[in-house]
Write a protein that holds these residues in place. Structure first.
Motif, PDB file in Angstrom:
ATOM      1  N   SER A  97       0.767  -1.168   0.090  1.00  0.00           N
ATOM      2  CA  SER A  97       0.074   0.067   0.149  1.00  0.00           C
ATOM      3  C   SER A  97       0.865   1.220  -0.193  1.00  0.00           C
ATOM      4  O   SER A  97       2.035   1.248   0.866  1.00  0.00           O
ATOM      5  N   ASP A  98       0.427   2.402  -0.698  1.00  0.00           N
ATOM      6  CA  ASP A  98       1.084   3.488  -0.539  1.00  0.00           C
ATOM      7  C   ASP A  98       0.960   4.008   1.020  1.00  0.00           C
ATOM      8  O   ASP A  98       0.082   3.896   1.741  1.00  0.00           O
ATOM      9  N   VAL A  99       1.977   4.656   1.507  1.00  0.00           N
ATOM     10  CA  VAL A  99       1.791   4.938   2.881  1.00  0.00           C
ATOM     11  C   VAL A  99       0.522   5.875   3.401  1.00  0.00           C
ATOM     12  O   VAL A  99       0.060   5.768   4.408  1.00  0.00           O
ATOM     13  N   ALA A 150       8.232   1.620  -3.796  1.00  0.00           N
ATOM     14  CA  ALA A 150       7.107   2.168  -3.797  1.00  0.00           C
ATOM     15  C   ALA A 150       6.017   1.229  -3.581  1.00  0.00           C
ATOM     16  O   ALA A 150       6.114   0.173  -3.912  1.00  0.00           O
ATOM     17  N   GLY A 151       5.108   1.345  -2.443  1.00  0.00           N
ATOM     18  CA  GLY A 151       3.753   0.858  -1.891  1.00  0.00           C
ATOM     19  C   GLY A 151       4.157  -0.353  -1.100  1.00  0.00           C
ATOM     20  O   GLY A 151       3.613  -1.092  -0.623  1.00  0.00           O
ATOM     21  N   MET A 152       5.566  -0.327  -0.663  1.00  0.00           N
ATOM     22  CA  MET A 152       6.131  -1.370   0.357  1.00  0.00           C
ATOM     23  C   MET A 152       6.693  -0.896   1.503  1.00  0.00           C
ATOM     24  O   MET A 152       7.594  -1.682   2.008  1.00  0.00           O
ATOM     25  N   ALA A 153       6.280   0.126   2.044  1.00  0.00           N
ATOM     26  CA  ALA A 153       7.112   0.829   3.139  1.00  0.00           C
ATOM     27  C   ALA A 153       6.971   0.015   4.494  1.00  0.00           C
ATOM     28  O   ALA A 153       7.897  -0.180   4.983  1.00  0.00           O
ATOM     29  N   ALA A 154       5.846  -0.495   4.646  1.00  0.00           N
ATOM     30  CA  ALA A 154       5.762  -1.293   5.851  1.00  0.00           C
ATOM     31  C   ALA A 154       6.667  -2.673   5.791  1.00  0.00           C
ATOM     32  O   ALA A 154       7.239  -2.992   6.724  1.00  0.00           O
ATOM     33  N   TYR A 155       6.429  -3.351   4.824  1.00  0.00           N
ATOM     34  CA  TYR A 155       7.343  -4.348   4.489  1.00  0.00           C
ATOM     35  C   TYR A 155       8.795  -4.098   4.692  1.00  0.00           C
ATOM     36  O   TYR A 155       9.445  -4.791   5.301  1.00  0.00           O
ATOM     37  N   ALA A 156       9.398  -3.160   3.773  1.00  0.00           N
ATOM     38  CA  ALA A 156      10.720  -2.855   3.732  1.00  0.00           C
ATOM     39  C   ALA A 156      11.207  -2.323   5.294  1.00  0.00           C
ATOM     40  O   ALA A 156      12.229  -2.716   5.595  1.00  0.00           O
ATOM     41  N   GLN A 193       4.983 -13.359  -4.208  1.00  0.00           N
ATOM     42  CA  GLN A 193       5.526 -12.573  -5.461  1.00  0.00           C
ATOM     43  C   GLN A 193       4.111 -12.650  -6.354  1.00  0.00           C
ATOM     44  O   GLN A 193       3.757 -11.639  -6.844  1.00  0.00           O
ATOM     45  N   ARG A 194       3.524 -13.906  -6.671  1.00  0.00           N
ATOM     46  CA  ARG A 194       2.438 -13.815  -7.484  1.00  0.00           C
ATOM     47  C   ARG A 194       1.311 -13.169  -7.070  1.00  0.00           C
ATOM     48  O   ARG A 194       0.542 -12.552  -7.829  1.00  0.00           O
ATOM     49  N   ALA A 195       1.206 -12.933  -5.618  1.00  0.00           N
ATOM     50  CA  ALA A 195       0.071 -12.122  -5.197  1.00  0.00           C
ATOM     51  C   ALA A 195       0.222 -10.342  -5.558  1.00  0.00           C
ATOM     52  O   ALA A 195      -0.778  -9.805  -6.031  1.00  0.00           O
ATOM     53  N   LEU A 196       1.563 -10.063  -5.948  1.00  0.00           N
ATOM     54  CA  LEU A 196       1.793  -8.656  -6.438  1.00  0.00           C
ATOM     55  C   LEU A 196       1.500  -8.535  -7.856  1.00  0.00           C
ATOM     56  O   LEU A 196       1.001  -7.559  -8.138  1.00  0.00           O
ATOM     57  N   TRP A 197       1.073  -9.695  -8.525  1.00  0.00           N
ATOM     58  CA  TRP A 197       0.747  -9.682 -10.113  1.00  0.00           C
ATOM     59  C   TRP A 197      -0.648  -9.999 -10.285  1.00  0.00           C
ATOM     60  O   TRP A 197      -1.352 -10.520 -11.342  1.00  0.00           O
ATOM     61  N   ALA A 198      -1.659 -10.147  -8.872  1.00  0.00           N
ATOM     62  CA  ALA A 198      -2.932 -10.613  -9.038  1.00  0.00           C
ATOM     63  C   ALA A 198      -3.594  -9.997 -10.254  1.00  0.00           C
ATOM     64  O   ALA A 198      -4.573 -10.179 -10.657  1.00  0.00           O
ATOM     65  N   ASP A 199      -3.309  -8.598 -10.352  1.00  0.00           N
ATOM     66  CA  ASP A 199      -4.189  -7.725 -11.336  1.00  0.00           C
ATOM     67  C   ASP A 199      -3.712  -7.935 -12.692  1.00  0.00           C
ATOM     68  O   ASP A 199      -4.466  -7.481 -13.616  1.00  0.00           O
TER      69      ASP A 199
END
Length: 263
Positions: A97-99, A150-156, A193-199
């Motif tokens: 998610s974006d922050v 981008a979109g990975m602030a919490a994870y990173a 990884q595949r979940a990031l390609w869900a769209d």
């Protein structure tokens, strides 16, 4: 005469073992002769590993966010299976998610697993390993810990915290014979990884975009021209856990095909 598998006689604890990188780590440890206490929040995956590998794998459900549950499992494992020689922190979640749109719940949940979970497991095993004068802790982090995404602030951020925690632990227990290292994968062909390609309706095209990079999202490509297989990460884990890495501690080994240009 062959000396036999290099991890023969060793007992390893692996979290997040039910699928993806964790499953590959279990397979690699077993291949090298170790017995494995395989844990996961979802019991089905680790149960399948126990069925596949027989006596070499013991399956247990575990929520790494629960410090008391972690301590109880480690105590039971050492009581019934023997002293732990290796611990591998693989359990992790990704909520992208974006922050500005990131919820408190997603932030807290990400740190609960990716950072607190590493703390709970590492603390429990390290105090026992240090008392025996030997042991290896390996934390699977991410190359996102070392470069903005981008979109990975919490994870990173959670993975960066896990890396620094593991290094600090390594410094504290080095004099007592315990080594603590991290493996930081890049894009790896897992369910996460595949979940990031869900769209994406074209998974092959999505993979190509990762390999080629994306200027719009300030993301470099992968110089080696391939997405990692979980086994690539598992091989790095086994190396760091083995005696071949006996003089390596507080190290962060990137397994990302050069994607971060080691920024």
């Amino acid at each position: 005469m062959s000396a036999g598998p290099e991890l023969a006689g060793r007992l390893a604890l692996v979290t997040g073992a039910g699928r993806g990188i964790g499953e590959a780590v279990v397979a690699a440890l077993v291949e090298h002769g170790a017995r494995v206490l395989a844990t996961d929040l979802a019991p089905e995956g680790v149960a399948a590993l126990a069925d596949k590998y027989g006596e070499q794998v013991t399956a247990r459900p575990l929520d790494v966010t629960d410090g008391a549950a972690v301590e109880a499992l480690v105590a039971e494992g050492e009581r019934t299976l023997g002293p732990l020689d290796i611990a591998v922190n693989v359990a992790g979640i990704l909520r992208s998610s974006d922050v500005v749109d990131l919820t408190d719940e997603d932030w807290a949940a990400t740190f609960a697993v990716n950072t607190n979970g590493v703390f709970h497991v590492s603390r429990s095993v390290a105090r026992r390993m240090a008392g025996r004068g030997r042991g290896s802790v390996v934390t699977v982090a991410s190359n996102a810990a070392g470069i903005p995404r981008a979109g990975m602030a919490a994870y990173a951020a959670s993975k960066a915290a896990a890396v620094m925690f593991t290094k600090c632990l390594g410094l504290e227990v080095a004099s007592r014979g315990v080594r603590c290292n991290t493996v930081s994968p890049g894009s790896t062909l897992t369910d996460m990884q595949r979940a990031l390609w869900a769209d994406s309706t074209d998974q092959a095209a999505a993979a190509r975009r990762v390999i080629e990079g994306d200027l719009a999202s300030h993301r470099t490509g992968i110089p080696l021209g391939r997405i990692a297989d979980p086994a690539d990460v598992a091989d790095a884990v086994v190396f760091l856990a083995s005696d071949r890495a006996r003089h390596i501690t507080m190290h962060d080994l990137y397994v990302d095909g050069g994607a971060t240009l080691r920024a």
